[in-house]
Design a protein around this motif. Structure first.
Motif, short mmCIF file in Angstrom:
data_model
loop_
_atom_site.label_atom_id
_atom_site.label_comp_id
_atom_site.label_asym_id
_atom_site.label_seq_id
_atom_site.Cartn_x
_atom_site.Cartn_y
_atom_site.Cartn_z
N ASN A 59 1.07 -1.05 -0.33
CA ASN A 59 0.07 0.35 -0.28
C ASN A 59 1.02 1.00 0.00
OD1 ASN A 59 -2.54 -1.45 -0.15
ND2 ASN A 59 -2.50 -1.43 2.51
N HIS A 60 1.77 1.30 1.02
CA HIS A 60 2.38 2.11 0.57
C HIS A 60 3.13 2.79 -0.82
CE1 HIS A 60 2.28 2.92 5.08
NE2 HIS A 60 2.70 2.35 5.12
N LEU A 61 3.48 1.81 -1.29
CA LEU A 61 4.22 1.39 -2.18
C LEU A 61 3.70 2.11 -3.99
CD1 LEU A 61 7.68 -0.72 -1.60
CD2 LEU A 61 7.66 1.71 -1.99
N HIS A 62 2.32 1.19 -3.33
CA HIS A 62 1.23 1.69 -4.15
C HIS A 62 0.98 1.00 -5.68
CE1 HIS A 62 0.44 5.66 -2.85
NE2 HIS A 62 1.83 5.90 -3.04
N VAL A 63 2.16 -0.96 -4.82
CA VAL A 63 1.28 -1.82 -6.00
C VAL A 63 0.83 -3.28 -5.15
CG1 VAL A 63 4.35 -1.18 -6.46
CG2 VAL A 63 4.12 -2.64 -4.74
N SER A 64 1.00 -4.22 -6.15
CA SER A 64 0.05 -5.45 -5.85
C SER A 64 0.84 -6.13 -4.71
CB SER A 64 -0.14 -6.48 -7.12
OG SER A 64 -0.75 -7.25 -6.27
N PRO A 65 -0.19 -6.93 -3.53
CA PRO A 65 0.68 -7.47 -2.21
C PRO A 65 1.47 -8.38 -3.01
CG PRO A 65 -1.50 -7.18 -1.44
CD PRO A 65 -0.92 -6.41 -3.17
N SER A 66 1.37 -9.36 -4.53
CA SER A 66 2.54 -10.27 -4.83
C SER A 66 3.48 -9.72 -6.02
CB SER A 66 1.18 -11.18 -5.49
OG SER A 66 0.86 -10.32 -6.69
N GLU A 67 3.50 -8.55 -5.38
CA GLU A 67 4.97 -7.91 -6.47
C GLU A 67 5.80 -7.95 -5.00
OE1 GLU A 67 3.09 -5.43 -9.92
OE2 GLU A 67 3.06 -5.25 -7.94
N ILE A 68 6.00 -7.85 -4.05
CA ILE A 68 6.41 -8.04 -2.68
C ILE A 68 6.83 -9.10 -2.22
CG2 ILE A 68 6.90 -7.23 -0.42
CD1 ILE A 68 6.41 -5.06 -2.91
N ILE A 221 12.51 -7.50 -2.46
CA ILE A 221 12.13 -7.33 -4.17
C ILE A 221 11.11 -6.55 -4.01
CG2 ILE A 221 13.02 -8.42 -6.14
CD1 ILE A 221 13.88 -10.55 -4.82
N PHE A 222 10.92 -5.75 -5.29
CA PHE A 222 9.19 -5.24 -5.81
C PHE A 222 9.58 -6.38 -7.62
CE2 PHE A 222 8.16 -3.17 -9.38
CZ PHE A 222 6.86 -2.74 -9.38
N ILE A 223 8.97 -7.43 -7.71
CA ILE A 223 8.98 -7.56 -9.39
C ILE A 223 7.76 -7.52 -10.11
CG2 ILE A 223 9.13 -9.80 -10.20
CD1 ILE A 223 10.42 -11.53 -8.12
N ARG A 224 7.44 -6.55 -11.21
CA ARG A 224 6.64 -6.74 -11.79
C ARG A 224 5.45 -7.60 -11.96
NH1 ARG A 224 5.23 -1.37 -12.10
NH2 ARG A 224 7.37 -0.74 -12.73
N LYS A 225 4.41 -7.70 -11.63
CA LYS A 225 3.26 -7.92 -11.34
C LYS A 225 3.95 -9.90 -13.02
CE LYS A 225 0.10 -6.28 -10.95
NZ LYS A 225 -1.52 -5.55 -10.85
N GLN A 226 3.49 -9.03 -14.11
CA GLN A 226 3.92 -9.94 -15.63
C GLN A 226 4.83 -10.71 -15.18
OE1 GLN A 226 3.89 -6.38 -14.67
NE2 GLN A 226 5.29 -5.41 -16.92
N LEU A 227 6.46 -10.35 -14.34
CA LEU A 227 6.82 -11.53 -14.41
C LEU A 227 7.54 -12.03 -13.59
CD1 LEU A 227 9.95 -7.96 -15.16
CD2 LEU A 227 8.98 -10.06 -16.75
N ILE A 228 6.39 -12.07 -12.06
CA ILE A 228 6.59 -13.09 -10.93
C ILE A 228 6.68 -14.38 -12.11
CG2 ILE A 228 4.73 -14.07 -9.14
CD1 ILE A 228 6.03 -11.42 -8.66
N LYS A 229 5.13 -15.18 -12.50
CA LYS A 229 5.08 -16.60 -12.67
C LYS A 229 6.80 -16.88 -13.74
CE LYS A 229 0.23 -17.02 -12.69
NZ LYS A 229 -0.93 -17.21 -13.50
N GLN A 230 6.96 -16.19 -14.09
CA GLN A 230 8.64 -15.98 -15.20
C GLN A 230 9.94 -16.31 -14.13
OE1 GLN A 230 9.24 -14.37 -18.76
NE2 GLN A 230 7.53 -12.94 -18.16
N ILE A 231 10.07 -15.89 -12.98
CA ILE A 231 11.12 -15.75 -12.02
C ILE A 231 11.31 -16.91 -11.01
CG2 ILE A 231 12.13 -14.88 -10.47
CD1 ILE A 231 12.62 -12.86 -13.06
N LYS A 232 11.84 -17.89 -11.53
CA LYS A 232 12.27 -19.20 -10.60
C LYS A 232 13.15 -19.34 -9.12
CE LYS A 232 9.31 -20.84 -13.57
NZ LYS A 232 7.62 -20.71 -13.63
N PRO A 233 13.40 -20.25 -8.51
CA PRO A 233 14.14 -19.81 -7.62
C PRO A 233 15.18 -20.54 -7.72
CG PRO A 233 12.34 -21.94 -6.95
CD PRO A 233 11.99 -21.00 -7.76
N LEU A 234 16.31 -19.66 -6.96
CA LEU A 234 17.20 -20.18 -6.78
C LEU A 234 17.87 -21.01 -6.54
CD1 LEU A 234 19.10 -16.05 -7.23
CD2 LEU A 234 18.43 -17.68 -9.13
N ILE A 235 17.71 -21.23 -5.08
CA ILE A 235 17.96 -22.48 -3.90
C ILE A 235 16.22 -22.89 -3.90
CG2 ILE A 235 19.55 -21.30 -2.39
CD1 ILE A 235 17.22 -20.37 -0.65
N THR A 236 16.66 -24.16 -3.33
CA THR A 236 15.27 -25.03 -3.85
C THR A 236 15.27 -25.79 -2.07
OG1 THR A 236 16.79 -27.28 -4.19
CG2 THR A 236 14.95 -26.26 -6.15
#
Length: 389
Positions: A59-68, A221-236
């Motif tokens: 809310n403070h950064l004016h983005v969707s919670p899923s982008e944090i 990290i802030f990740i733009r919502k359209q990119l969230i699903k393209q970013i995968k974990p670096l550790i498992t």
């Protein structure tokens, strides 16, 4: 002995309200549960703390919670973005500058070795200003007839050593024009100055709580919502943080981060006004009392963040920092992440200075914070005068 803490760009003291909310959470009989154990009240209570904090931050950064996405801090955040961009977004070219934070520069260097990534350095001038024309020329060259996004531009919003502000709108427009992603290390900005990430040109941005009076070991990290699903974990090992950052979350750090950002967000105007006053007063007193002093970067408070001032003290003295410390003044030579050798001048200062200055003068970073007053600057000036005499 009165002590003046003037190293706020390295880390800031915790605000008492942040300490209190963290202590209250630690004492809460229900909040010790694993936030992934949502089958019972203990886990659900911990999970709710995380998600309520995420909502408040968004809310403070004016983005969707899923982008944090919560992380352990700025270094991990920058690593996740840079490494994920190469591995999952198939980035082939990274555009950056020689004055970025070491968590960016060293990671890019490592990626260039491991994945044969081509690194393009944008020209900076003697004041540390990024050459926008050079950026466009190089974007034009490497994106020629390119339909696939294979370029990542990584330039920090506010330099952590000299305080210069990047022209993010121009950089963002160029990234859009030439089909490039835009990552910015915003660690000196988020939590200290107003930020609307929704309307910003960033695809990725990073934050660290201990830069804005919150606890160490927590950031996001802030990740733009359209990119969230393209970013995968670096550790498992788990599916926490939308599967991007596995591992049990730092609940107490997260609520401390959220409270620190909340407190800052209601005081941005007064904070910025105070930082400008302190910086201008410090510049005036330094000029008056230290002949031949040199200011690094842009000292203008409209072109640099008012909380950082970088100078060359007109004498070469590797022990100057210790002398000041003994006199009750805490300052630094530059980034604390790159201070393993006191005789080594930071890569930022080396990039913008001539050899004569490096050989005959001592670089100092003075960084102001919420708890500083003019009396702290007076103590610094008095110490300089005593050392000079």
């Amino acid at each position: 002995m009165k002590i003046a803490y003037l190293d706020n760009a390295a880390t800031t003291p915790l605000k008492k309200e942040v300490i209190q909310i963290m202590v209250n959470t630690l004492k809460d009989n229900y909040s010790f549960g694993n936030p992934s154990s949502t089958q019972h009240i203990y886990g659900r209570k911990s999970k709710s703390i995380i998600e309520e904090s995420r909502l408040q931050i968004s809310n403070h950064l004016h983005v969707s919670p899923s982008e944090i996405i919560f992380t352990s801090g700025g270094t991990e955040s920058n690593n996740i973005i840079l490494r994920s961009s190469v591995i999952y977004l198939k980035i082939q070219y990274i555009f950056t500058s020689s004055i970025e934070h070491v968590s960016v520069l060293k990671t890019i260097l490592d990626l260039s070795y491991k994945y044969n990534i081509y690194v393009v350095y944008i020209h900076i001038n003697h004041k540390g200003i990024v050459d926008i024309n050079d950026l466009e020329q190089k974007l034009k060259k490497y994106s020629y007839n390119n339909k696939h996004k294979n370029i990542l531009v990584s330039l920090m919003h506010a330099n952590n050593e000299i305080g210069n502000l990047l022209d993010i709108e121009n950089v963002g427009n160029l990234c859009h024009k030439y089909n490039a992603y835009f990552h910015s290390d915003t660690i000196q900005m988020i939590g200290n100055y107003p930020m609307n990430l929704q309307s910003s040109p960033f695809d990725f941005a990073t934050a660290s709580a201990h830069k804005f009076y919150g606890p160490k070991g927590i950031g996001f990290i802030f990740i733009r919502k359209q990119l969230i699903k393209q970013i995968k974990p670096l550790i498992t090992g788990g599916y926490q943080e939308y599967g991007i950052r596995p591992g049990t979350e730092n609940i107490y750090g997260i609520i401390g981060l959220s409270e620190a950002l909340n407190l800052s967000s209601y005081n941005f105007d007064s904070y910025e006004k105070k930082m400008k006053q302190l910086k201008l007063y410090c510049i005036s007193e330094l000029k008056k009392n230290i002949p031949n002093i040199v200011f690094n970067g842009l000292s203008d408070t409209d072109q640099s963040i008012p909380s950082i001032l970088n100078i060359f003290y007109p004498k070469k003295d590797h022990l100057l920092y210790f002398h000041l410390d003994l006199m009750g003044v805490a300052i630094s030579k530059g980034s604390s992440c790159n201070s393993y050798n006191l005789k080594e001048v930071s890569h930022v200062i080396q990039s913008i200075s001539d050899k004569k200055k490096l050989r005959t003068m001592t670089p100092i970073r003075i960084s102001f914070g919420f708890f500083n007053e003019k009396t702290d600057i007076d103590l610094l000036i008095d110490a300089f005068i005593k050392i000079k005499n």
